[in-house]
Design a protein around this motif. Structure first.
Motif, short mmCIF file in Angstrom:
data_model
loop_
_atom_site.label_atom_id
_atom_site.label_comp_id
_atom_site.label_asym_id
_atom_site.label_seq_id
_atom_site.Cartn_x
_atom_site.Cartn_y
_atom_site.Cartn_z
N ARG A 1 0.81 -1.22 0.00
CA ARG A 1 0.00 0.00 0.00
C ARG A 1 0.85 1.27 0.00
O ARG A 1 0.39 2.34 0.38
CB ARG A 1 -0.94 0.01 1.21
N ALA A 2 2.09 1.15 -0.47
CA ALA A 2 3.00 2.30 -0.50
C ALA A 2 3.70 2.39 -1.84
O ALA A 2 4.88 2.04 -1.96
CB ALA A 2 4.01 2.19 0.65
N PRO A 3 3.01 2.86 -2.90
CA PRO A 3 3.64 2.94 -4.23
C PRO A 3 4.85 3.87 -4.26
O PRO A 3 5.79 3.65 -5.03
CB PRO A 3 2.51 3.44 -5.14
N GLY A 4 4.81 4.92 -3.44
CA GLY A 4 5.97 5.81 -3.39
C GLY A 4 7.21 5.11 -2.88
O GLY A 4 8.32 5.31 -3.38
N PHE B 1 18.18 -1.36 2.89
CA PHE B 1 17.31 -0.21 2.68
C PHE B 1 15.84 -0.61 2.66
O PHE B 1 14.98 0.05 3.26
CB PHE B 1 17.70 0.46 1.35
N ALA B 2 15.54 -1.73 1.99
CA ALA B 2 14.15 -2.14 1.82
C ALA B 2 13.51 -2.66 3.10
O ALA B 2 12.28 -2.65 3.22
CB ALA B 2 14.06 -3.22 0.73
N THR B 3 14.31 -3.12 4.03
CA THR B 3 13.73 -3.68 5.26
C THR B 3 13.80 -2.71 6.43
O THR B 3 13.68 -3.10 7.58
CB THR B 3 14.44 -4.99 5.64
N GLN B 4 14.01 -1.43 6.13
CA GLN B 4 13.85 -0.42 7.18
C GLN B 4 12.37 -0.29 7.52
O GLN B 4 11.49 -0.74 6.79
CB GLN B 4 14.39 0.93 6.70
N GLY B 5 12.09 0.30 8.64
CA GLY B 5 10.70 0.46 9.05
C GLY B 5 9.90 1.28 8.06
O GLY B 5 10.41 2.20 7.41
N GLN B 6 8.63 0.93 7.92
CA GLN B 6 7.73 1.64 7.03
C GLN B 6 6.60 2.27 7.84
O GLN B 6 6.24 1.79 8.91
CB GLN B 6 7.12 0.67 6.01
N ARG B 7 6.04 3.32 7.32
CA ARG B 7 4.92 3.97 7.98
C ARG B 7 3.75 2.99 8.09
O ARG B 7 3.36 2.36 7.11
CB ARG B 7 4.50 5.22 7.20
N GLY B 8 3.22 2.86 9.30
CA GLY B 8 2.09 1.97 9.51
C GLY B 8 2.49 0.53 9.78
O GLY B 8 1.63 -0.33 9.96
N MET B 9 3.80 0.26 9.85
CA MET B 9 4.29 -1.09 10.10
C MET B 9 4.83 -1.17 11.51
O MET B 9 5.45 -0.24 12.01
CB MET B 9 5.39 -1.43 9.10
N ARG B 10 4.59 -2.29 12.18
CA ARG B 10 5.13 -2.47 13.53
C ARG B 10 6.65 -2.49 13.48
O ARG B 10 7.25 -3.17 12.65
CB ARG B 10 4.59 -3.77 14.15
N LYS B 11 7.27 -1.75 14.40
CA LYS B 11 8.72 -1.67 14.44
C LYS B 11 9.35 -3.05 14.62
O LYS B 11 10.35 -3.38 13.98
CB LYS B 11 9.16 -0.75 15.58
N GLU C 1 10.93 4.19 -4.64
CA GLU C 1 12.25 4.39 -4.02
C GLU C 1 13.07 3.11 -4.10
O GLU C 1 14.28 3.15 -4.35
CB GLU C 1 12.09 4.82 -2.57
N TRP C 2 12.42 1.98 -3.89
CA TRP C 2 13.13 0.71 -3.98
C TRP C 2 13.68 0.49 -5.39
O TRP C 2 14.81 0.03 -5.56
CB TRP C 2 12.20 -0.44 -3.59
N ALA C 3 12.86 0.79 -6.39
CA ALA C 3 13.29 0.60 -7.78
C ALA C 3 14.47 1.52 -8.10
O ALA C 3 15.44 1.11 -8.76
CB ALA C 3 12.13 0.87 -8.74
N GLU C 4 14.37 2.78 -7.63
CA GLU C 4 15.47 3.71 -7.88
C GLU C 4 16.75 3.24 -7.19
O GLU C 4 17.85 3.35 -7.74
CB GLU C 4 15.08 5.10 -7.38
N ARG C 5 16.59 2.72 -5.97
CA ARG C 5 17.77 2.22 -5.25
C ARG C 5 18.40 1.05 -6.00
O ARG C 5 19.63 0.93 -6.07
CB ARG C 5 17.34 1.79 -3.85
N ALA C 6 17.55 0.19 -6.55
CA ALA C 6 18.06 -0.96 -7.30
C ALA C 6 18.87 -0.52 -8.52
O ALA C 6 19.95 -1.06 -8.80
CB ALA C 6 16.91 -1.87 -7.73
N TRP C 7 18.37 0.51 -9.26
CA TRP C 7 19.09 1.01 -10.43
C TRP C 7 20.41 1.65 -10.01
O TRP C 7 21.46 1.43 -10.65
CB TRP C 7 18.23 2.02 -11.20
N ARG C 8 20.39 2.46 -8.94
CA ARG C 8 21.62 3.11 -8.49
C ARG C 8 22.65 2.06 -8.04
O ARG C 8 23.85 2.18 -8.32
CB ARG C 8 21.31 4.08 -7.34
N ASN C 9 22.16 1.04 -7.33
CA ASN C 9 23.08 -0.01 -6.87
C ASN C 9 23.68 -0.78 -8.03
O ASN C 9 24.85 -1.16 -8.00
CB ASN C 9 22.35 -0.96 -5.92
#
Length: 580
Positions: A54-57, A119-129, A61-69
């Motif tokens: 539920r977080a397309p934004g 980067f992808a497994t950092q906490g997300q808004r609305g997700m339990r820490k 970011e994940w896709a951009e990180r993958a391209w940069r990496n």
């Protein structure tokens, strides 16, 4: 002990007949997963995936990180300095060939993936820490397993050793693997050939002067003509053998204290069997700590005691001290806590294994066995440092065919103990899961105890690299106590930081004092305000204890008290430390 004023710890009671089958099946499953709950893991992944869906934004970011990496990894193929570098302390890619072709391609691909998943497994808004932390931890475990350094066909150090030895390294490694597999199947605990309890470790002279079904009390023989008038009682953790504090003579904290003129007593806990499944947490307080104080009082009458607790020993000592303060029992002259937690709200990576599902899973396992097994306990700690304790060892022993160099602390860590069912259930629920001690809900004899009742001066030590009792968590005792408190932060980890004898290289410590009327300082502020000092913290503690003695040095007390029913029973280190 009742964990609250009204009810016992959940899960400690025997199940109703209809639930016994459920618990038996759960216990069988737990045997195959080393006590790790698949339900907890699945719940964490479901939470992470749901938040991501539920977080397309965030997905962008994940896709951009993958391209940069990917681009950075390609740059690293041309010039390793432009690519990814291992994290500080990661020694898997130290061999110079990792920056040569084709090894640098595997290295850069792995480090790029590691960075993306971090980067992808950092906490997300609305997700339990807790879910984010667990997913991050599980991903790190999977990446560590998949590292190219673990593949003998991709690791240049292994390939070089194979070429130079004509494959003898792999033959020796196969022999080591067969040897370890036979020992594992036979269920024979690993025993050191170099470090033997009572011969090369745990050698400080003394006598067992008291014994019950839970512990032996060791009194150490004086090594000076006079001693300080007030003795020291050491309460170690029951999760491992006590002699971490009495290792080789050169790094024995107990021997050091005796040499400084202290009369030292130490508890040596039993290694519980199935028959002791119903030992409670309060048994370790009442028939452990309090029984030891009673025995010391018969040997050194009319004398107060300086009590020191290490790890879980410090936790139970804190509880005992709070109960004593409530009862106006003034036998404690001071309290020292070494890497010991009283508040468990920020208890480090061990909290990744503690939730309702995980605790229930472990309870079912312990209910079936009567205890938490040695291998299951040791396995959990090794997973926390898998690179150092699992995969690096796999490479050295099975791929490079190297014989492992034995160290005293390594032999001690292999000499593991069991945990009785009821006690460990009460500990996990009452302290780890529900944090009752500092939330005003931990009761002894039906009455809640408060750490703020403690008036004895306190010496509290944390270690900078502690994964088991993070120093900021240890420091939180200053939030819940009002007594005079000295806090020391030493370099090293949970065990290595404690073994900090004078002359140990690369050791430093910070020290601060809080008077009873001083305001609270948060741990980061405290850290900034206190600069590191080179050297061991042992002399600092010895001076602190000496300054709080009630009088001048005296003639050493007798070994035991035969006239009071406490004759010496066995030479140190006693019998319980030898139990397997």
């Amino acid at each position: 002990m009742s964990q609250t004023s009204q009810e016992p710890a959940p899960g400690a009671a025997e199940p109703v007949p209809g639930r016994a089958l459920d618990r038996a099946l759960s216990a069988m499953q737990a045997q195959t997963t080393m006590g790790m709950s698949p339900r907890s893991a699945a719940a964490a992944w479901a939470d992470w995936l749901s938040a991501a869906a539920r977080a397309p934004g965030l997905q962008r970011e994940w896709a951009e990180r993958a391209w940069r990496n990917q681009w950075r990894a390609l740059q690293g193929l041309a010039d390793p300095a432009l690519g990814f570098q291992p994290e500080p302390g990661d020694r898997r890619f130290d061999h110079e060939a990792w920056d040569q072709w084709p090894f640098r391609a595997w290295k850069q691909s792995f480090l790029a993936a590691q960075d993306w998943w971090g980067f992808a497994t950092q906490g997300q808004r609305g997700m339990r820490k807790r879910s984010a932390e667990r997913v991050n931890f599980m991903v790190r475990q999977m990446l560590d397993m998949a590292s190219p350094s673990n593949n003998p066909a991709l690791n240049p150090k292994v390939l070089q050793a194979t070429a130079e030895s004509g494959g003898l390294n792999l033959m020796r490694g196969a022999g080591h693997l067969a040897e370890d597999a036979v020992a594992e199947l036979a269920g024979v605990p690993k025993q050191s050939e170099t470090f033997e309890v009572g011969r090369t470790v745990a050698t400080t002279p003394g006598q067992v002067v008291y014994r019950n079904d839970i512990f032996e009390l060791i009194q150490y023989a004086p090594q000076t003509e006079t001693v300080q008038p007030e003795p020291v009682l050491i309460v170690p953790a029951w999760i491992m053998k006590y002699y971490i504090l009495d290792l080789s003579p050169k790094n024995s904290l107990i021997s050091y204290l005796v040499e400084q003129g202290f009369t030292v007593f130490c508890i040596s806990w039993c290694n519980p069997t199935e028959a002791q499944r119903n030992l409670s947490l309060d048994d370790y307080r009442a028939r452990g700590v309090m029984a030891a104080l009673d025995a010391i009082g018969r040997i050194c009458p009319d004398t107060r005691v300086h009590a020191c607790g290490y790890c879980l020993g410090g936790t139970i000592l804190s509880i005992a001290a709070a109960v004593m303060a409530r009862s106006n029992d003034t036998r404690l002259a001071s309290i020292t806590l070494l890497a010991a937690q009283t508040d468990f709200s920020e208890a480090g990576e061990l909290m990744l294994f503690v939730d309702e599902a995980q605790v229930a899973y472990l309870e079912d396992l312990m209910w079936a066995q009567g205890y938490l097994d040695q291998k299951q306990m040791a396995g959990a700690f090794r997973v926390l440092r898998a690179n150092d304790l699992i995969w690096s060892r796999l490479i050295r022993r099975y791929m490079l065919g190297e014989e492992e160099r034995e160290f005293d602390i390594g032999a001690w860590s292999d000499d593991t103990t069991r945990m009785p069912y009821r006690m460990h259930s009460e500990y996990l629920r009452g302290l780890f899961l529900e944090n009752r001690l500092t939330s005003g809900r931990f009761a002894v004899d039906g009455r809640v105890v408060a750490l703020s009742d403690i008036a004895a001066p306190m010496f509290v030590l944390g270690t900078e690299e502690d994964h088991i009792a993070p120093w900021r968590s240890v420091y939180k005792v200053s939030l819940f106590t009002d007594a005079d408190l000295t806090f020391v932060l030493t370099s090293g980890g949970h065990n290595g930081g404690i073994l900090s004898e004078p002359g140990h290289p690369h050791r430093s410590h910070r020290i601060g004092h809080r008077a009873p009327d001083d305001h609270y300082a948060d741990p980061d502020t405290w850290f900034q305000q206190h600069q590191p000092q080179e050297g061991s913290w042992w002399p600092v503690w010895a001076d602190w204890l000496t300054a709080r003695q009630a009088g001048a040095p005296v003639v050493p007390p007798p070994m035991g008290a035969p006239e009071a029913g406490l004759p010496p029973l066995d030479p140190a280190p006693g019998r319980y430390v030898l139990q397997r």
